[in-house]
Design a protein around this motif. Structure first.
Motif, PDB file in Angstrom:
ATOM      1  N   MET A  96       0.841  -1.198   0.000  1.00 29.82           N
ATOM      2  CA  MET A  96       0.000   0.000   0.000  1.00 29.82           C
ATOM      3  C   MET A  96       0.879   1.251   0.000  1.00 29.82           C
ATOM      4  SD  MET A  96      -3.271   0.836   0.315  1.00 29.82           S
ATOM      5  CE  MET A  96      -4.189   2.341   0.641  1.00 29.82           C
ATOM      6  N   VAL A  97       0.656   2.144  -0.987  1.00 28.08           N
ATOM      7  CA  VAL A  97       1.412   3.397  -1.055  1.00 28.08           C
ATOM      8  C   VAL A  97       0.460   4.540  -1.391  1.00 28.08           C
ATOM      9  CG1 VAL A  97       3.613   2.356  -1.723  1.00 28.08           C
ATOM     10  CG2 VAL A  97       1.973   3.045  -3.494  1.00 28.08           C
ATOM     11  N   SER A  98       0.941   5.762  -1.204  1.00 24.60           N
ATOM     12  CA  SER A  98       0.205   6.950  -1.626  1.00 24.60           C
ATOM     13  C   SER A  98       1.029   7.686  -2.669  1.00 24.60           C
ATOM     14  CB  SER A  98      -0.061   7.880  -0.430  1.00 24.60           C
ATOM     15  OG  SER A  98       1.135   8.550  -0.059  1.00 24.60           O
ATOM     16  N   GLY A  99       0.464   8.731  -3.234  1.00 24.42           N
ATOM     17  CA  GLY A  99       1.187   9.514  -4.213  1.00 24.42           C
ATOM     18  C   GLY A  99       2.366  10.255  -3.632  1.00 24.42           C
ATOM     19  N   ASP A 100       2.446  10.361  -2.289  1.00 24.61           N
ATOM     20  CA  ASP A 100       3.559  11.040  -1.625  1.00 24.61           C
ATOM     21  C   ASP A 100       4.671  10.078  -1.220  1.00 24.61           C
ATOM     22  OD1 ASP A 100       2.235  13.537  -1.701  1.00 24.61           O
ATOM     23  OD2 ASP A 100       1.076  12.992   0.063  1.00 24.61           O
ATOM     24  N   CYS A 101       4.527   8.777  -1.525  1.00 25.30           N
ATOM     25  CA  CYS A 101       5.514   7.778  -1.124  1.00 25.30           C
ATOM     26  C   CYS A 101       6.555   7.574  -2.227  1.00 25.30           C
ATOM     27  CB  CYS A 101       4.844   6.439  -0.826  1.00 25.30           C
ATOM     28  SG  CYS A 101       3.746   6.429   0.605  1.00 25.30           S
ATOM     29  N   MET A 102       7.779   7.290  -1.809  1.00 27.59           N
ATOM     30  CA  MET A 102       8.847   6.947  -2.745  1.00 27.59           C
ATOM     31  C   MET A 102       9.701   5.845  -2.137  1.00 27.59           C
ATOM     32  SD  MET A 102       8.835   8.737  -5.625  1.00 27.59           S
ATOM     33  CE  MET A 102      10.532   8.607  -6.196  1.00 27.59           C
ATOM     34  N   ALA A 103      10.274   4.988  -3.007  1.00 23.32           N
ATOM     35  CA  ALA A 103      11.191   3.949  -2.544  1.00 23.32           C
ATOM     36  C   ALA A 103      12.475   4.575  -2.024  1.00 23.32           C
ATOM     37  CB  ALA A 103      11.493   2.993  -3.683  1.00 23.32           C
ATOM     38  N   ILE A 104      12.996   4.047  -0.918  1.00 22.64           N
ATOM     39  CA  ILE A 104      14.274   4.525  -0.381  1.00 22.64           C
ATOM     40  C   ILE A 104      15.316   3.395  -0.366  1.00 22.64           C
ATOM     41  CG2 ILE A 104      13.305   6.412   0.954  1.00 22.64           C
ATOM     42  CD1 ILE A 104      13.409   4.643   3.443  1.00 22.64           C
ATOM     43  N   LYS A 105      15.012   2.331  -1.068  1.00 19.89           N
ATOM     44  CA  LYS A 105      15.950   1.237  -1.301  1.00 19.89           C
ATOM     45  C   LYS A 105      15.798   0.794  -2.747  1.00 19.89           C
ATOM     46  CE  LYS A 105      17.254   0.893   3.080  1.00 19.89           C
ATOM     47  NZ  LYS A 105      16.538   2.066   3.572  1.00 19.89           N
ATOM     48  N   SER A 106      16.735   0.041  -3.262  1.00 20.35           N
ATOM     49  CA  SER A 106      16.633  -0.464  -4.625  1.00 20.35           C
ATOM     50  C   SER A 106      15.629  -1.605  -4.690  1.00 20.35           C
ATOM     51  CB  SER A 106      17.998  -0.964  -5.092  1.00 20.35           C
ATOM     52  OG  SER A 106      18.388  -2.107  -4.330  1.00 20.35           O
TER      53      SER A 106
END
Length: 525
Positions: A96-106
């Motif tokens: 589950m993510v939102s439009g404000d989420c970003m990956a911080i790992k590869s």
């Protein structure tokens, strides 16, 4: 190897959604999107057109209007989950993510992490024994039925609650469920998701219960997963790194937080500023890379708490690291209604709330008792609101989950207008030009303490020209400021002229503007 189907709930910024979808699917993962039905049809069409050649993108089969704290958020999630299960049979995990989420790992690191343990990641603390809820309703969220949205229908929400409480109209929690609570940012295995969807189909009683529970996105999946999955297969944590400010709002990350975020013990972070273009690009490249050398220090929350404490005792002279960006945001529209006759502006904001989806707040910098949401104390006094006005406005935009917000200011508040117009946000002003009879000005003098019930006629005759001049002077100062994007609603103008001004000011269709211009008794004293 793990294959992730991301469940994305979003309502704004189609360009950012397109970029996010491309970044997350570039390495073979999937994404299912629910775009709020309240949002622009053109924006949704743009998303579908730009991503039409991407087979790893799907959409909720039904779009609904979502509201904070309401069942609609859970229902939208279920619609997106159903689409992902159907369209992506190879997906092993649902995140589950939102439009404000970003990956911080590869992606390489993320997939290996999920492959390491056959478990679900979801916060699920006991609802009654934990201290997850710090203030406000607790048991009341569950034992009373909540039919109205607390943010958009506040009077109805509390009227219904008080009616039930007065007459003891409580309800039973489903007896076979232990209610749990936690963050809505979970990552669940495919079989767990399938168990949940089967449970949803069979347990209509539980669905009825949660549909009228307040803030069910913090309890629905948390409770159902714990009910269906053995506790040894659940890690009671979220894989999304997030922090909260002094006022209970999510801290926002900017371009200079890249190294900080990579050092945290999480796979994603929320929330990334819409203006942090460089950070978003770097994190997008990171997700598609083969990097695995992440050194986890996990100091983010403790550093945040330390710096907050220094600010509280006066040992800070620089901006707090999470407050380095003071702009309201380039994508946001702050719409200011300036009017000396407060009752006229309030009639207009009542109509705006009734006829449009734009949140409107009355004289928040002029009246102590303005109806405002609880923002952790920053809204408690006029002094705090004024001192922290930009922080307050950012929190209100976040609270209402909107990029467009209307506020009312007295025409004397030229300093506040100048401050907001100096911001990078799109600020517009609607000055309501009213006529002022001697009778009205006399009443105004009494309301503000310039005159009393026994002030003589002679004194009033000397006072009224001065008061009238002050009103004119304030209006002249606004006009002399030459604010860009200024419109006027005039009592002496016809409805057609006023409708044009309202349409341009609010950015709405002519038909809706005409309804506002015809607001009954708008200028009546």
């Amino acid at each position: 190897m793990a294959k992730i189907a991301f469940i994305l709930l979003c309502h704004k910024d189609p360009d950012a959604i397109i970029q996010q979808a491309r970044q997350l699917t570039a390495v073979g993962d999937y994404i299912a999107i629910h775009f709020d039905a309240r949002s622009s049809k053109d924006a949704y069409a743009k998303i579908k057109t730009e991503l039409s050649d991407n087979p790893n993108v799907t959409y909720a089969k039904k779009r609904i209007k979502c509201g904070w704290g309401a069942w609609s958020l859970v229902q939208a999630t279920l619609y997106a989950v159903e689409a992902a299960v159907e369209d992506f049979p190879r997906a092993s995990h649902f995140y589950m993510v939102s439009g404000d989420c970003m990956a911080i790992k590869s992606a390489v690191h993320t997939h290996k992490f999920l492959d390491a343990e056959d478990v679900d990641y979801i916060e699920s603390f006991d609802y009654f024994d934990s201290d997850w809820i710090k203030t406000g309703f607790k048991e009341e969220r569950l034992i009373y039925r909540h039919f109205f949205n607390e943010r958009t229908q506040k009077p109805l929400f509390y009227a219904a609650f008080n009616f039930q409480r007065r007459f003891g109209l409580t309800r039973q929690i489903p007896k076979d469920l232990q209610i749990m609570i936690g963050s809505q940012w979970w990552c669940l295995r495919r079989r767990t998701i399938e168990f949940v969807l089967e449970f949803v189909r069979k347990r209509k009683d539980v669905m009825r219960f949660f549909r009228t529970t307040w803030i069910p996105d913090e309890t629905f999946f948390q409770t159902i997963v714990r009910h269906l999955v053995p506790k040894e297969e659940i890690r009671t944590r979220t894989l999304t790194f997030l922090m909260f400010t002094d006022y209970g709002m999510p801290a926002t990350f900017y371009n200079d937080h890249y190294d900080l975020l990579l050092a945290q013990d999480g796979l994603f972070a929320r929330k990334i500023s819409p203006e942090a273009k460089e950070l978003k690009n770097r994190l997008g490249v990171l997700y598609a890379s083969d990097r695995e050398d992440f050194r986890i220090s996990n100091e983010g929350r403790s550093l945040f708490k330390f710096l907050t404490g220094r600010g509280r005792i006066g040992r800070r002279f620089a901006t707090r690291f999470w407050e380095t960006e003071t702009s309201l945001g380039r994508e946001r529209e702050l719409l200011i209604i300036a009017c000396k006759k407060w009752h006229v502006a309030k009639r207009l904001t009542d109509a705006i709330r009734a006829e449009t989806d734009v949140p409107a707040i009355d004289y928040l910098f002029n009246e102590d008792d303005t109806n405002m949401p609880d923002l952790g104390g920053i809204q408690s006094t006029l002094g705090k609101r004024t001192r922290h006005r930009r922080a307050l406005m950012r929190m209100l935009f976040d609270y209402y989950q909107t990029n467009k917000l209307v506020i009312c200011l007295d025409t004397a508040n030229i300093d506040l207008m100048q401050d907001f117009f100096s911001d990078r946000s799109n600020t517009r002003l609607l000055e309501i030009d009213c006529t002022f009879s001697d009778e009205y000005l006399t009443g105004h003098a009494r309301r503000v303490g310039l005159a009393g019930d026994h002030t003589s006629r002679e004194t009033l005759d000397q006072l009224l020209p001065t008061i009238r001049y002050d009103v004119i002077f304030e209006s002249d100062r606004i006009r002399d400021a030459n604010f860009a994007g200024t419109y006027r609603l005039r009592e002496v103008a016809n409805e057609t002229e006023n409708a044009r001004a309202l349409a341009a000011f609010l950015g709405i269709e002519d038909e809706a503007a005409e309804k506002l211009a015809k607001t009954p008794y708008l200028f009546v004293d």
